[in-house]
Scaffold this active site. Structure first.
Site, PDB file in Angstrom:
ATOM      1  CB  ALA A 140      -0.932  -0.014   1.213  1.00 49.44           C
TER       2      ALA A 140
ATOM      3  N   GLY B 269       6.469  -2.290  15.981  1.00 55.60           N
ATOM      4  CA  GLY B 269       5.828  -2.198  17.283  1.00 55.60           C
ATOM      5  C   GLY B 269       6.267  -0.958  18.042  1.00 55.60           C
TER       6      GLY B 269
ATOM      7  CG  ASP C 116       2.557  -9.521  21.045  1.00 58.16           C
ATOM      8  OD1 ASP C 116       2.189 -10.689  20.858  1.00 58.16           O
ATOM      9  OD2 ASP C 116       3.729  -9.206  21.292  1.00 58.16           O
TER      10      ASP C 116
ATOM     11  NE  ARG D 262     -12.861 -26.787  22.649  1.00 60.45           N
ATOM     12  CZ  ARG D 262     -13.798 -26.576  23.563  1.00 60.45           C
ATOM     13  NH1 ARG D 262     -14.627 -27.532  23.897  1.00 60.45           N
ATOM     14  NH2 ARG D 262     -13.917 -25.415  24.147  1.00 60.45           N
TER      15      ARG D 262
ATOM     16  NE  ARG E 195      -3.629 -36.638  26.477  1.00 61.01           N
ATOM     17  CZ  ARG E 195      -3.749 -36.911  25.175  1.00 61.01           C
ATOM     18  NH1 ARG E 195      -4.234 -36.016  24.351  1.00 61.01           N
ATOM     19  NH2 ARG E 195      -3.352 -38.062  24.713  1.00 61.01           N
TER      20      ARG E 195
ATOM     21  N   GLY F  22       2.663 -13.476  23.807  1.00 58.27           N
ATOM     22  CA  GLY F  22       2.286 -12.310  24.604  1.00 58.27           C
ATOM     23  C   GLY F  22       3.145 -12.237  25.864  1.00 58.27           C
TER      24      GLY F  22
ATOM     25  CG  HIS G 173     -12.165 -30.452  27.024  1.00 58.05           C
ATOM     26  ND1 HIS G 173     -13.075 -30.792  26.053  1.00 58.05           N
ATOM     27  CD2 HIS G 173     -12.421 -29.165  27.331  1.00 58.05           C
ATOM     28  CE1 HIS G 173     -13.817 -29.746  25.783  1.00 58.05           C
ATOM     29  NE2 HIS G 173     -13.455 -28.735  26.552  1.00 58.05           N
TER      30      HIS G 173
END
Ligand code: ADP
Length: 323
Positions: free
Chosen positions: A25, A105, A130, A157, A165, A173, A219
């Site tokens: 850009a 940053g 972040d 998951r 588990r 972060g 879980h």
């Protein structure tokens, strides 16, 4: 301010998906307004050492969909010294860089502030996964990173449920829980720990797991921002006390890569164009960001004073919804 005829662009600090869309850009907007775009490789190090080239419109073809930054990035200690900063200014003059766009940053913005103070009009564009720069609601790379983490946690998951588990998933972060909080809500995590908020006592986490088991939960997913630390110790303690097999997954650098999402590409494109328009109009020493969902710009000094507001309410929401 003298009239600007060329604009340099560099990426600095940690890379983030979407930086290429911002570079594209900047280059194309500059060409649109009849300005010469100059690429600077490897951040401030490249500026000091003259690693610069003239960008043509076609040089930024086919880069939007790629993660990372085609200009590469670096951390440069020399730039933080007075002689290093002066070298950077001399080099900008030598290569005819009249104005500069820095994509990075808050560390990189402190450098942009110093360059502006020494007379090189500089505009910053927030690029970090972040989303931890307080003056802006959004930083380039955040959306891609949280979606990458979400995909990984969804997969973890599945297997956590099959085996009943507990998984502790460490996301990026160091000082900010923005990734952890958003990902915890999006993946239905049972707990979320962030650097901005004191860790709850271990017994309360154990109680939550035992209570969950009683409610037939299959879980227990804990999302932990890396700045909190102690994942391995926590896992050992949970396993010992609850008898629930507990694994640690560190998602790590995978969160920094990958093809940027639509949101990252669009935000980067808007902010890149805005940065060039400011410089074209003779305005420097500003940071571009997002406020109330719109692109805006703010004085660098003022922006760097703003303190981060922690979204405690979102952490509470993640926990409330995970019953
Ligand atoms: P980020 O921009 O992602 O926060 P860093 O904090 O590593 O990453 O900063 C990137 C670069 O910006 C550093 O290597 C240094 O050259 C420059 N920089 C960082 N902090 C400062 C500072 N306080 N003053 C001047 N320049 C800085």
């Amino acid at each position: 301010m003298d009239k600007i005829s060329s604009i340099g662009v560099l990426t600095s600090g940690g890379d983030a998906p979407g930086m290429n869309a911002a570079i594209r850009a900047v280059v194309r907007t500059a060409i649109f307004y009849g300005l010469k775009p100059i690429g600077i490789r490897k951040g401030y190090a490249g500026l000091i050492h003259g690693d610069v080239f003239e960008f043509k419109a076609r040089d930024v073809s086919d880069i939007m969909q790629r993660g990372g930054t085609v200009l590469q990035t670096a951390r440069c200690m020399e730039f933080k010294t007075k002689p290093g900063l002066e070298k950077a200014i001399d080099s900008a003059k030598y290569f005819g860089v009249d104005g500069l766009v820095v994509i990075g940053g808050d560390g990189s913005f402190r450098g942009a502030r110093d360059l502006s103070s020494l007379g090189l009009p500089t505009i910053g564009i927030p690029g970090t996964i972040d989303n931890d720069i307080p003056y802006t609601e959004y930083t380039i790379g955040f959306d891609t990173a949280i979606n990458t983490a979400k995909d990984a946690i969804d997969k973890i998951r599945d297997t956590a449920t099959s085996h009943e588990r507990c998984n502790i998933i460490e996301v990026m972060g160091h000082h900010s829980g923005q990734i952890a909080i958003n990902v915890a809500i999006a993946t239905g995590a049972e707990a979320c720990f962030v650097p901005e908020r004191p860790m709850p006592e271990m017994p309360s986490i154990i109680d939550a797991i035992l209570e969950g088991k009683k409610r037939n939960k299959k879980h227990f997913i804990i999302v932990l921002a890396e700045g909190v630390g102690g994942a391995a110790e926590m896992a050992a303690h949970i396993e010992q006390t609850t008898g629930m097999e507990t694994k640690v997954n560190t998602l790590g650098y995978m969160q920094r890569g990958g093809s940027p999402t639509v949101r990252d590409r669009c935000m980067a494109s808007e902010m890149g164009a805005k940065a060039v328009e400011l410089l074209k109009d003779g305005i420097g020493n500003r940071l571009v960001g997002i406020k109330d969902d719109r692109v805006y710009d703010i004085d660098i000094f003022e922006a760097l004073e703003i303190q981060q507001q922690v979204r405690d309410d979102l952490i509470d929401l993640a926990i409330m919804l995970s019953i």
